[in-house]
Structures are given as structure tokens and as C-alpha cells.
Design a protein around this motif. Structure first.
Motif, PDB file in Angstrom:
ATOM      1  N   UNK A  52      -7.966  -4.178  -4.752  1.00 33.15           N
ATOM      2  CA  UNK A  52      -8.627  -5.266  -3.723  1.00 33.15           C
ATOM      3  C   UNK A  52      -7.623  -6.420  -3.578  1.00 33.15           C
ATOM      4  N   UNK A  53      -6.737  -6.930  -4.643  1.00 33.23           N
ATOM      5  CA  UNK A  53      -6.414  -8.210  -4.283  1.00 33.23           C
ATOM      6  C   UNK A  53      -5.005  -8.460  -3.841  1.00 33.23           C
ATOM      7  N   UNK A  54      -4.409  -7.178  -3.222  1.00 33.07           N
ATOM      8  CA  UNK A  54      -3.198  -6.992  -2.591  1.00 33.07           C
ATOM      9  C   UNK A  54      -3.156  -7.332  -1.252  1.00 33.07           C
ATOM     10  N   UNK A  55      -4.273  -7.696  -0.303  1.00 36.24           N
ATOM     11  CA  UNK A  55      -4.065  -8.019   0.840  1.00 36.24           C
ATOM     12  C   UNK A  55      -4.164  -6.856   1.945  1.00 36.24           C
ATOM     13  N   UNK A  56      -4.143  -5.690   1.218  1.00 36.91           N
ATOM     14  CA  UNK A  56      -4.070  -4.371   2.311  1.00 36.91           C
ATOM     15  C   UNK A  56      -5.354  -3.473   2.070  1.00 36.91           C
ATOM     16  N   UNK A  57      -6.152  -3.367   3.227  1.00 37.70           N
ATOM     17  CA  UNK A  57      -7.254  -2.638   3.040  1.00 37.70           C
ATOM     18  C   UNK A  57      -7.323  -1.882   4.559  1.00 37.70           C
ATOM     19  N   UNK A  58      -7.314  -0.725   4.499  1.00 38.02           N
ATOM     20  CA  UNK A  58      -7.387   0.072   5.898  1.00 38.02           C
ATOM     21  C   UNK A  58      -8.666   0.005   6.455  1.00 38.02           C
ATOM     22  N   UNK A  59      -9.738  -0.049   5.689  1.00 36.77           N
ATOM     23  CA  UNK A  59     -11.079  -0.021   6.462  1.00 36.77           C
ATOM     24  C   UNK A  59     -11.307  -1.592   7.050  1.00 36.77           C
ATOM     25  N   UNK A  60     -10.930  -2.634   6.272  1.00 37.62           N
ATOM     26  CA  UNK A  60     -11.114  -3.940   6.707  1.00 37.62           C
ATOM     27  C   UNK A  60     -10.172  -4.135   7.903  1.00 37.62           C
ATOM     28  N   UNK A  81       0.746 -13.248   4.082  1.00 39.56           N
ATOM     29  CA  UNK A  81      -0.141 -11.953   5.100  1.00 39.56           C
ATOM     30  C   UNK A  81       1.084 -11.116   5.152  1.00 39.56           C
ATOM     31  N   UNK A  82       0.583  -9.716   5.116  1.00 37.87           N
ATOM     32  CA  UNK A  82       1.538  -8.617   5.490  1.00 37.87           C
ATOM     33  C   UNK A  82       2.394  -8.857   6.651  1.00 37.87           C
ATOM     34  N   UNK A  83       3.512  -8.447   6.519  1.00 36.28           N
ATOM     35  CA  UNK A  83       4.576  -8.532   7.647  1.00 36.28           C
ATOM     36  C   UNK A  83       3.905  -7.919   8.815  1.00 36.28           C
ATOM     37  N   UNK A  84       3.131  -6.746   8.789  1.00 37.20           N
ATOM     38  CA  UNK A  84       2.769  -6.025   9.915  1.00 37.20           C
ATOM     39  C   UNK A  84       1.860  -7.046  11.025  1.00 37.20           C
ATOM     40  N   UNK A 103      -4.846  -8.022  10.157  1.00 38.97           N
ATOM     41  CA  UNK A 103      -4.163  -8.496   8.997  1.00 38.97           C
ATOM     42  C   UNK A 103      -4.654  -9.695   8.149  1.00 38.97           C
ATOM     43  N   UNK A 104      -4.930 -10.676   9.089  1.00 40.94           N
ATOM     44  CA  UNK A 104      -5.680 -11.900   8.645  1.00 40.94           C
ATOM     45  C   UNK A 104      -6.807 -11.641   7.960  1.00 40.94           C
ATOM     46  N   UNK A 105      -7.585 -10.808   8.553  1.00 38.13           N
ATOM     47  CA  UNK A 105      -8.881 -10.463   7.932  1.00 38.13           C
ATOM     48  C   UNK A 105      -8.678  -9.720   6.480  1.00 38.13           C
TER      49      UNK A 105
END
Length: 274
Positions: A165-173, A225-228, A239-241
Motif C-alpha cells: 500500500x505504501x509504494x505509491x502504485x495502485x491500479x484501482x486508484x 511520484x511515479x515517473x509515469x 499518479x498524484x492520486x
């Protein structure tokens, strides 16, 4: 004369149904929100939504109600041989409904169905390369959001996100942030805001932060934030979300204005869940 009367009655009936539709929808949703959730749902939520136990009782009740409505209104379709389960549907609904807490959403009004694959899936992508020439290639994806009616997700990646949860990546969000962005018919990184006066501040902050991420990525610098997110403004908002919900402390420290805009939009303080 009889035909005319019947015609007028039909028109009046249609008008009445149109007028009553929002009232009936609100009543049905209110009833669903007040229904208790099954006990096995709580076990799934505790396992697949790491912040669930840290929600206040008020937010927990809201989330349960939103999940009931979401599951009643959206169609889930298993793809690539995936057999849908309560765990799959509930996990997707719970994370998607986090974005609607504190009565700030309309249950993704354009969305009708969620397609779920067992893992990353392949799609054919076409791209114009000049004139009438079109280049076609096969790409691998873990999620997509279509403005017209669909979200596509990879269950394997959803499960990975549940344990990270804390890696900043979540496909649903990510994909449901796109749905919010697309509600006004445009995928431009500007969702529908509460007040007209909010758009000026949003545009200023998001433009500045997007350009900063773009520069940092081009220079190979480490980013919160992720580079994407540097792909375009729409991806930046998504990604900000993800970062807002999963890495709130870092986002607030490094990008306080962006954090403030997202906090005002989502009407939540994710720092309370750390």
C-alpha cells in the motif's frame, strides 16, 4: 381524439418518469447504504485494504454503504478465464469507493462495467505516424479506463497492490481517478471541482507540479511520484492520486501545494491512516 389523448398521456408519463428517476435512484441508494455488510466482507476488507482498520467509524460506515451501492449498480465481467469471486468484486469496489468518501462523488456515472483479467493482458494499439500510415503494435497493460463505460483491471496487480500500500502504485486508484477526470467528457487532469473558484488554483498548482515532475524525470532525478505521471496531465492526476493515498507524508513534505489541492478535492486526510 382518443389517439391524441393517449399520445399526451404517454408524453406525460415519460416526463413523470424522467422527473422521478433521480428521486427513485436516491431512495434506492439510501436503502442500500443502510444495509449491513456480511461478516465475511469485513475479513476481506481487512486483508485487502490495509488502511481499513484505521478508518474512523464514520468513514467505515460510509465505505460500507458506498460499496453496497457500487456492487448493485456496476457489472463485473471476468475475462481471460478468470472466475469472479466476492473477494475480487469487493476489493475493487472498496478501493474505488475510497475516492467517494464524504459524499463527494456520484458513483462514477458513466461507468457501467468493470472487466477483470487474471493478470496483465495484451492489447493492440494503433498510432498514426504521418499521412495515412498507421502503426500497430501489441502492448501489455495492467489497467485501462474508458470514458464511455468501462474500466479494465488485472487481478494479479490488484493483489500485489494490496500488500504494497505504501509504494505509491495502485491500479484501482489510478484507473478510477481517470474515471473522475473523464466525467466532464475530457481526460485532461482536471476533474469536476466543487466550486468554480477552485479551478484557477488547481490549474496553477497542477501545471507547476506536472512540469516539475517532467523535468525531474528527464534529468533522472528521484521523485516522490511515479515517473509515469510525466506522460501527460491526465496521467499526472492519476499518479498524484495514487501518491496522495499511499504516500501522503512524503507528498505533503515535498509537494505541499499539490497535497493541499488533493486534500480539498477528496475531502480526506490520509495522514490519519498512517
Amino acid at each position: 381524439m382518443v389517439k391524441t389523448i393517449l399520445f399526451l398521456l404517454a408524453i406525460l408519463l415519460i416526463i413523470a418518469l424522467i422527473w422521478l428517476s433521480p428521486v427513485l435512484t436516491a431512495a434506492r441508494r439510501s436503502r442500500l447504504k443502510n444495509q449491513p455488510v456480511p461478516s465475511h466482507w469485513v475479513s476481506i476488507l481487512e486483508q485487502n485494504l490495509p488502511i481499513y482498520k484505521r478508518l474512523t467509524k464514520s468513514l467505515e460506515r460510509q465505505l460500507h454503504g458506498h460499496i453496497n451501492v457500487f456492487l448493485a449498480e456496476k457489472q463485473f465481467i471476468g475475462c481471460g478465464g478468470l472466475r469472479l469471486t466476492d473477494e475480487i468484486k469487493l476489493t475493487i469496489a472498496a478501493v474505488a469507493c475510497l475516492l467517494l468518501l464524504n459524499e463527494r462523488g456520484e458513483y462514477y456515472p458513466k461507468l457501467s462495467s468493470i472487466l477483470v483479467y487474471p493478470s496483465a493482458y495484451r492489447v493492440k494499439e494503433t498510432k498514426p505516424v504521418g499521412g495515412y500510415v498507421v502503426q500497430e503494435r501489441e502492448v501489455v497493460r495492467i489497467g485501462e479506463s474508458w470514458a464511455r463505460d468501462q474500466v479494465v483491471l488485472s487481478w494479479k496487480d490488484i493483489k500485489r497492490d494490496a500488500t504494497n500500500w505504501s509504494d505509491g502504485r495502485n491500479v484501482i486508484l489510478h484507473e478510477f481517478a481517470h474515471q473522475l477526470d473523464q466525467e466532464d467528457g475530457r481526460a485532461d487532469g482536471v476533474p469536476i471541482l466543487s466550486r468554480n473558484s477552485d479551478y484557477l488554483s488547481w490549474a496553477r498548482v497542477f501545471k507547476k507540479e506536472y512540469q516539475k515532475l517532467l523535468r525531474d524525470v528527464q534529468r533522472g532525478q528521484k521523485t516522490v511520484m511515479n515517473w509515469y505521471g510525466a506522460t501527460d496531465p491526465a496521467e499526472f492526476f492519476a499518479v498524484a492520486t495514487e501518491t496522495f493515498f499511499e504516500k501522503p507524508l512524503l507528498l505533503k513534505r515535498k509537494h505541499p501545494e499539490l497535497y493541499r489541492e488533493l486534500k480539498r478535492y477528496y475531502k480526506l486526510e490520509p495522514l490519519e491512516w498512517i
